[in-house]
Design a protein around this motif. Structure first.
Motif, PDB file in Angstrom:
ATOM      1  N   TRP A   1       0.981  -1.098   0.131  1.00  9.12           N
ATOM      2  CA  TRP A   1      -0.240  -0.072   0.064  1.00  9.12           C
ATOM      3  C   TRP A   1       0.913   1.153  -0.100  1.00  9.12           C
ATOM      4  O   TRP A   1       1.417   1.699   0.978  1.00  9.12           O
ATOM      5  N   ASN A   2       1.233   1.562  -1.328  1.00  7.57           N
ATOM      6  CA  ASN A   2       1.996   2.803  -1.337  1.00  7.57           C
ATOM      7  C   ASN A   2       1.438   3.938  -1.944  1.00  7.57           C
ATOM      8  O   ASN A   2       0.868   3.777  -3.085  1.00  7.57           O
ATOM      9  N   SER A   3       1.523   5.085  -1.204  1.00 10.93           N
ATOM     10  CA  SER A   3       0.588   6.026  -2.046  1.00 10.93           C
ATOM     11  C   SER A   3       1.416   7.507  -1.412  1.00 10.93           C
ATOM     12  O   SER A   3       2.287   7.444  -0.658  1.00 10.93           O
ATOM     13  N   ASN A   4       0.562   8.774  -1.723  1.00  9.87           N
ATOM     14  CA  ASN A   4       1.273  10.179  -1.451  1.00  9.87           C
ATOM     15  C   ASN A   4       0.802  10.134  -0.030  1.00  9.87           C
ATOM     16  O   ASN A   4       1.588  11.143   0.785  1.00  9.87           O
ATOM     17  N   GLY A   5       0.006   9.753   0.852  1.00 10.00           N
ATOM     18  CA  GLY A   5      -0.501   9.818   2.091  1.00 10.00           C
ATOM     19  C   GLY A   5      -1.938  10.478   2.446  1.00 10.00           C
ATOM     20  O   GLY A   5      -2.734  10.053   1.485  1.00 10.00           O
ATOM     21  N   VAL A   6      -2.120  10.887   3.555  1.00 13.56           N
ATOM     22  CA  VAL A   6      -3.647  11.141   3.840  1.00 13.56           C
ATOM     23  C   VAL A   6      -3.654  12.740   4.397  1.00 13.56           C
ATOM     24  O   VAL A   6      -2.685  13.254   4.416  1.00 13.56           O
TER      25      VAL A   6
ATOM     26  N   GLU B   1      -1.664  -7.143  -4.369  1.00 13.04           N
ATOM     27  CA  GLU B   1      -0.879  -8.376  -3.693  1.00 13.04           C
ATOM     28  C   GLU B   1      -0.681  -9.216  -4.734  1.00 13.04           C
ATOM     29  O   GLU B   1      -1.383  -9.349  -5.714  1.00 13.04           O
ATOM     30  N   HIS B   2       0.496  -9.988  -4.360  1.00 19.75           N
ATOM     31  CA  HIS B   2       0.863 -10.868  -5.426  1.00 19.75           C
ATOM     32  C   HIS B   2       1.394 -12.162  -4.782  1.00 19.75           C
ATOM     33  O   HIS B   2       1.784 -12.135  -3.833  1.00 19.75           O
ATOM     34  N   ALA B   3       1.226 -13.342  -5.626  1.00 20.55           N
ATOM     35  CA  ALA B   3       1.503 -14.580  -5.302  1.00 20.55           C
ATOM     36  C   ALA B   3       2.506 -15.256  -6.200  1.00 20.55           C
ATOM     37  O   ALA B   3       2.174 -15.115  -7.415  1.00 20.55           O
TER      38      ALA B   3
ATOM     39  N   ILE C   1      -2.924 -10.751  -7.662  1.00 24.47           N
ATOM     40  CA  ILE C   1      -4.194 -11.334  -6.934  1.00 24.47           C
ATOM     41  C   ILE C   1      -5.091  -9.845  -7.171  1.00 24.47           C
ATOM     42  O   ILE C   1      -6.312 -10.054  -7.624  1.00 24.47           O
ATOM     43  N   SER C   2      -4.559  -8.685  -6.950  1.00 22.98           N
ATOM     44  CA  SER C   2      -5.596  -7.642  -7.076  1.00 22.98           C
ATOM     45  C   SER C   2      -5.831  -7.262  -8.496  1.00 22.98           C
ATOM     46  O   SER C   2      -6.837  -6.834  -8.703  1.00 22.98           O
ATOM     47  N   GLY C   3      -5.203  -7.877  -9.340  1.00 24.81           N
ATOM     48  CA  GLY C   3      -5.560  -7.656 -10.613  1.00 24.81           C
ATOM     49  C   GLY C   3      -6.312  -8.595 -11.198  1.00 24.81           C
ATOM     50  O   GLY C   3      -6.899  -8.908 -12.386  1.00 24.81           O
ATOM     51  N   ALA C   4      -6.515  -9.852 -10.457  1.00 17.67           N
ATOM     52  CA  ALA C   4      -7.183 -10.979 -10.694  1.00 17.67           C
ATOM     53  C   ALA C   4      -6.817 -11.564 -12.038  1.00 17.67           C
ATOM     54  O   ALA C   4      -7.562 -12.001 -13.013  1.00 17.67           O
ATOM     55  N   LYS C   5      -5.587 -12.058 -12.064  1.00 14.31           N
ATOM     56  CA  LYS C   5      -4.823 -12.497 -13.317  1.00 14.31           C
ATOM     57  C   LYS C   5      -3.856 -13.548 -12.814  1.00 14.31           C
ATOM     58  O   LYS C   5      -2.985 -13.049 -11.764  1.00 14.31           O
TER      59      LYS C   5
ATOM     60  N   HIS D   1      -5.616  -4.090   4.618  1.00  9.44           N
ATOM     61  CA  HIS D   1      -6.404  -4.747   3.614  1.00  9.44           C
ATOM     62  C   HIS D   1      -5.350  -5.670   2.816  1.00  9.44           C
ATOM     63  O   HIS D   1      -6.107  -6.798   2.577  1.00  9.44           O
ATOM     64  N   ASN D   2      -4.199  -5.213   2.567  1.00 12.72           N
ATOM     65  CA  ASN D   2      -3.401  -6.063   1.910  1.00 12.72           C
ATOM     66  C   ASN D   2      -2.914  -7.297   2.617  1.00 12.72           C
ATOM     67  O   ASN D   2      -2.620  -8.379   2.102  1.00 12.72           O
ATOM     68  N   LEU D   3      -2.540  -7.110   3.762  1.00 15.71           N
ATOM     69  CA  LEU D   3      -2.102  -8.445   4.837  1.00 15.71           C
ATOM     70  C   LEU D   3      -3.239  -9.233   4.990  1.00 15.71           C
ATOM     71  O   LEU D   3      -2.718 -10.585   4.946  1.00 15.71           O
ATOM     72  N   ASP D   4      -4.452  -9.114   5.010  1.00 13.81           N
ATOM     73  CA  ASP D   4      -5.684  -9.799   5.042  1.00 13.81           C
ATOM     74  C   ASP D   4      -5.691 -10.576   3.973  1.00 13.81           C
ATOM     75  O   ASP D   4      -6.055 -11.739   4.186  1.00 13.81           O
ATOM     76  N   VAL D   5      -5.631 -10.280   2.609  1.00 10.31           N
ATOM     77  CA  VAL D   5      -5.517 -10.838   1.491  1.00 10.31           C
ATOM     78  C   VAL D   5      -4.354 -12.064   1.803  1.00 10.31           C
ATOM     79  O   VAL D   5      -4.750 -13.101   1.203  1.00 10.31           O
ATOM     80  N   ILE D   6      -3.314 -11.582   1.976  1.00  6.97           N
ATOM     81  CA  ILE D   6      -2.268 -12.634   2.088  1.00  6.97           C
ATOM     82  C   ILE D   6      -2.594 -13.628   3.150  1.00  6.97           C
ATOM     83  O   ILE D   6      -2.410 -14.842   2.987  1.00  6.97           O
ATOM     84  N   ASN D   7      -2.859 -13.209   4.493  1.00  9.98           N
ATOM     85  CA  ASN D   7      -3.518 -14.266   5.230  1.00  9.98           C
ATOM     86  C   ASN D   7      -4.715 -15.251   4.547  1.00  9.98           C
ATOM     87  O   ASN D   7      -4.615 -16.442   4.708  1.00  9.98           O
ATOM     88  N   TRP D   8      -5.384 -14.719   3.893  1.00 12.99           N
ATOM     89  CA  TRP D   8      -6.636 -15.331   3.284  1.00 12.99           C
ATOM     90  C   TRP D   8      -5.938 -16.485   2.348  1.00 12.99           C
ATOM     91  O   TRP D   8      -6.441 -17.701   2.533  1.00 12.99           O
ATOM     92  N   LEU D   9      -4.898 -16.098   1.567  1.00 13.65           N
ATOM     93  CA  LEU D   9      -4.269 -16.731   0.642  1.00 13.65           C
ATOM     94  C   LEU D   9      -3.745 -18.024   1.321  1.00 13.65           C
ATOM     95  O   LEU D   9      -3.560 -19.046   1.139  1.00 13.65           O
ATOM     96  N   MET D  10      -2.738 -17.871   2.522  1.00 18.13           N
ATOM     97  CA  MET D  10      -1.995 -18.617   3.314  1.00 18.13           C
ATOM     98  C   MET D  10      -2.893 -19.558   4.001  1.00 18.13           C
ATOM     99  O   MET D  10      -2.527 -20.438   4.751  1.00 18.13           O
ATOM    100  N   GLN D  11      -4.234 -19.053   4.121  1.00 14.66           N
ATOM    101  CA  GLN D  11      -5.035 -19.654   5.284  1.00 14.66           C
ATOM    102  C   GLN D  11      -4.446 -19.877   6.601  1.00 14.66           C
ATOM    103  O   GLN D  11      -4.451 -20.846   7.246  1.00 14.66           O
TER     104      GLN D  11
END
Length: 460
Positions: free
Chosen positions: A222-227, A328-330, A339-343, A263-273
């Protein structure tokens, strides 16, 4: 708050037990927390599930900022009759802004007269005392364990935004309260909306079915300009200033690794079960400098270790004019997945499968799913993975703040509490974090607040 604590360096894992999947905790740990008295307050038992069908589902909202406004609107976008009947926030101006926003979209579904508009730190109690079926909890996340426990005690169905806590004691409090929520047949949804996006669901399913073979490495960004940032008003107390700038104070936000990168860490946890067993990393403050920079880092980089040794590289950054990515990528023995690109790609780089367009809009879909389930008499519960993914982000923060190699068990069992939210009762309450004398900066980064120094900071 002091930067010191009794947290000790992690020992290297020496047994298979220390490498076991975090799923084992889910099966047994929560009940042990209750037995150990981790949850404060008593919760009554026994509540039958109610099939709402075509009945009106009455909603209360606690936390009237941007996310609360969005969540309330999305709840009322769902099929079947709904009505917002009570609202609460620490600030009256935020409540009124939210009320105008939701009314502009759903005037026929908003019935919140002045007597059901509650302002102050006890507003959540007053909302929960109303005749509501479901409460939306969308305050700054540090308050979530207290508010969640209270909502369970009140017997309300719950939608709570992520993250669900900012420290390990808060996580344990949420998990303990959730055991009672399950006994009382209370629905609990958590705002990790990727679980409700068909493009993510289908992609993760294919990975679990072996589309790229065994997972050997993963990446999350999650890299962005900030909030946003709100300037200080001379009339504000220190607590009000921090509350209106909650993103910059750890007791309220948990740092952006917890509030956003979850959000991204949750996706990897989901992936890794499962959940990581070890973490080590680095981070710091390059552009967050000066008296209004609060406490949080502007970059974190962590190497997480899962299961029998699979590594995941986690990176989150708030620095303008740098590479931006929320993804996220695997990587597997038979290919690679964006993963985020569903490809999904073959080893030679050719596309093996892609979801195509659509399948997103998770912020809305999570509410469609929740309200449809309630109308069918189903009782979803997302609190455990919501809490454990939040803990994964806290785990990462602990590693970057301390600069040490930490084990999951050491982090999860930490007694470091960032704030006692039960004792915050008015804007005149002393803020859990105080600036140095007269607000003068004494740190290299110019912050008057205690900020972490890897290699020296232990309290994380």
């Amino acid at each position: 708050m002091s930067e010191e604590s009794n947290l000790q360096p992690a020992a290297e894992p020496t047994s298979d037990a220390s490498k076991s999947s975090r799923r084992n905790f889910i099966k047994t740990g929560s009940s042990l927390l209750i037995a150990g008295g981790a949850m404060s307050g008593s919760l009554s038992m026994a509540r039958a599930a109610h099939v709402f069908g075509s009945d009106v589902i009455k909603i209360g909202l606690v936390g009237c900022g941007g996310r609360g406004t969005g969540a309330a609107t999305q709840a009322m976008n769902t099929e079947g009759p709904t009505k917002l009947v009570a609202m609460g926030d620490a600030f009256g101006d935020r409540l009124q802004s939210c009320l105008r926003g939701v009314t502009s979209r759903h005037a026929d579904k908003v019935d919140v007269p002045q007597e059901r508009q509650f302002v102050g730190f006890d507003a959540y109690k007053k909302v929960l005392e109303q005749d509501i079926d479901l409460v939306i909890l969308a305050t700054p996340p540090g308050f979530r364990p207290l508010h969640f426990e209270s909502a369970v005690n009140a017997g309300k169905h719950i939608f709570m935004e992520k993250p669900v806590a900012t420290d390990a004691p808060g996580i344990r409090r949420v998990l303990a309260a959730n055991e009672i929520a399950k006994e009382k047949n209370l629905a609990v949804a958590v705002g990790l909306q990727r679980h409700h996006e068909p493009r993510y669901v289908e992609t993760i399913k294919r990975l679990h079915d072996g589309a790229i073979g065994d997972i050997v490495f993963a990446r999350a960004y999650w890299n962005s300009n900030g909030v946003w940032m709100n300037t200080r008003d001379a009339k504000q107390t220190e607590l009000e200033y921090q509350m209106r700038n909650w993103y910059y104070f750890n007791w309220l936000c948990g740092d952006h690794i917890v509030e956003q990168h979850i959000h991204n860490l949750d996706v990897i946890n989901w992936l890794m079960q499962g959940y990581p067993t070890m973490a080590e990393g680095m981070g710091g403050r390059e552009v967050r400098v000066g008296k209004d920079s609060g406490q949080i880092f502007d970059h974190h980089m962590i190497e997480f270790t899962y299961g029998e040794g699979t590594k995941m590289m986690s990176c989150c950054r708030h620095i303008p004019k740098t590479w931006s990515s929320v993804s996220e990528h695997a990587h597997g023995t038979k290919g690679y997945c964006d993963i985020s690109g569903a490809k999904i790609f073959k080893p030679n780089g050719e596309v093996a499968w892609e979801f195509g367009n659509g399948g997103g809009n998770g912020h809305q879909e999570e509410h469609h799913d929740l309200f449809a389930q309630l109308r069918r008499g189903e009782i979803p519960n997302e609190a455990e993975y919501g809490a454990m993914s939040t803990m994964t982000a806290i785990f990462g923060r602990m590693a970057t703040y301390s600069g040490r190699n930490l084990s999951w068990d050491e982090a999860f069992n930490s007694q470091d509490t960032l704030a006692d939210f039960d004792k915050i009762t008015s804007m005149d309450t002393e803020a859990p974090v105080q600036p140095n004398a007269e607000g003068k900066p004494t740190r290299v980064d110019g912050s008057p607040y205690p900020t972490p120094i890897p290699g020296k900071t232990v309290k994380v």
